[in-house]
Design an enzyme around this catalytic site. Structure first.
Site, PDB file in Angstrom:
ATOM      1  N   LYS A 176      45.398  27.178  81.111  1.00  0.00           N
ATOM      2  CA  LYS A 176      45.205  26.072  82.056  1.00  0.00           C
ATOM      3  C   LYS A 176      44.065  25.161  81.615  1.00  0.00           C
ATOM      4  CE  LYS A 176      47.390  27.245  86.375  1.00  0.00           C
ATOM      5  NZ  LYS A 176      47.727  28.687  86.324  1.00  0.00           N
ATOM      6  N   HIS A 223      44.417  38.765  71.549  1.00  0.00           N
ATOM      7  CA  HIS A 223      43.262  39.303  70.833  1.00  0.00           C
ATOM      8  C   HIS A 223      43.646  40.058  69.570  1.00  0.00           C
ATOM      9  CE1 HIS A 223      40.184  38.183  73.581  1.00  0.00           C
ATOM     10  NE2 HIS A 223      40.918  38.584  74.581  1.00  0.00           N
ATOM     11  N   VAL A 264      42.784  37.754  80.209  1.00  0.00           N
ATOM     12  CA  VAL A 264      44.084  37.265  80.679  1.00  0.00           C
ATOM     13  C   VAL A 264      43.937  36.819  82.148  1.00  0.00           C
ATOM     14  CG1 VAL A 264      44.861  39.598  81.363  1.00  0.00           C
ATOM     15  CG2 VAL A 264      46.540  37.861  80.793  1.00  0.00           C
ATOM     16  N   LYS A 286      37.492  28.124  87.557  1.00  0.00           N
ATOM     17  CA  LYS A 286      37.826  28.379  88.976  1.00  0.00           C
ATOM     18  C   LYS A 286      36.628  28.113  89.889  1.00  0.00           C
ATOM     19  CE  LYS A 286      41.377  31.707  87.596  1.00  0.00           C
ATOM     20  NZ  LYS A 286      42.171  32.867  87.914  1.00  0.00           N
ATOM     21  N   GLY A 343      55.743  14.543  71.194  1.00  0.00           N
ATOM     22  CA  GLY A 343      56.216  15.432  70.143  1.00  0.00           C
ATOM     23  C   GLY A 343      55.672  16.845  70.220  1.00  0.00           C
TER      24      GLY A 343
END
Length: 226
Positions: A18, A60, A12, A111, A35
């Site tokens: 993202k 999970h 998480v 990241k 749509g």
């Protein structure tokens, strides 16, 4: 041959959603975005004229249940790991699920735009949980990305297509058979009644087809949205 179904997993806050958003922004098939409803959990993108189907894991627990029922929903998994945060409990759990399902997978180091990103440290941690990437002499391909800036998203899609090529003999379906597949999620809509997101893995599903779940009849398909 059919489009590969790719599942995105990871801890998480490591950027699963993202990453999906970044892929969707760059490559969603034209005319589809209007749509798309947020909770749908599945969509298709196009790269080099080839389609890839992505499904967002509904947590999970649900995925573990799907696996325990013997449902192999995906052909390829992407394990998202934050380059600044490294391997976390859910990362290991996701890796275990992927291995138990014998899914070919790719590590996406997310990241990478952050100054505190330390990819080598993370690759070491991954090796400790039995995930050795190609850079370290292993077999797992790796893509270094930033879902925030869009860095490396194209390379990730190229890697997915390469893995799909290797797995080509498994990623097939017979369009003439009866439609069969797996329900990803479902809800009751006020206007439409019961609505399910389904990945059709073989055959073709048509309106008015009878639906059977585990051998029990469940009425007919009233409406189909692709």
């Amino acid at each position: 041959s059919r489009p590969p179904v790719v599942v995105i997993m990871g801890h998480v806050d490591h950027g699963k959603t993202k990453t999906l958003d970044a892929i969707r922004k760059t490559h969603v098939v034209e005319g589809e975005s209007g749509g798309i409803t947020q909770h749908i959990g599945a969509y298709q993108v196009e790269k080099h004229g080839r389609k890839i189907t992505f499904i967002d894991t509904p947590g999970h627990e649900a995925f573990t249940v799907m696996r325990s029922r013997g449902a192999k929903v995906a052909d390829i998994a992407v394990l998202v790991v934050a380059a600044d945060d490294g391997v976390q409990p859910q990362t290991k759990e996701a890796a275990d699920i992927i291995k138990a399902a014998k899914l070919p997978f790719i590590v996406a180091l997310n990241k990478m735009d952050k100054p505190e990103a330390d990819p080598n440290r993370v690759l070491g941690q991954l090796a400790e949980i039995g995930v050795t990437v190609e850079e370290w002499g292993g077999t797992v391909p790796i893509a270094k990305i930033s879902a925030k800036t869009g860095l490396g998203i194209d390379a990730l899609l190229d890697t997915i297509l390469l893995v799909a090529d290797v797995e080509q003999s498994h990623i097939v379906a017979n369009p003439d058979a009866c439609g069969a597949g797996t329900i990803i999620e479902s809800h009751v809509d006020k206007g439409e009644g019961p609505v399910a997101t389904v990945v059709i893995q073989n055959g073709t599903l048509k309106r008015n087809d009878w639906l059977g779940i585990d051998g029990a009849a469940y009425g007919r398909v009233r409406l189909l949205r692709d």
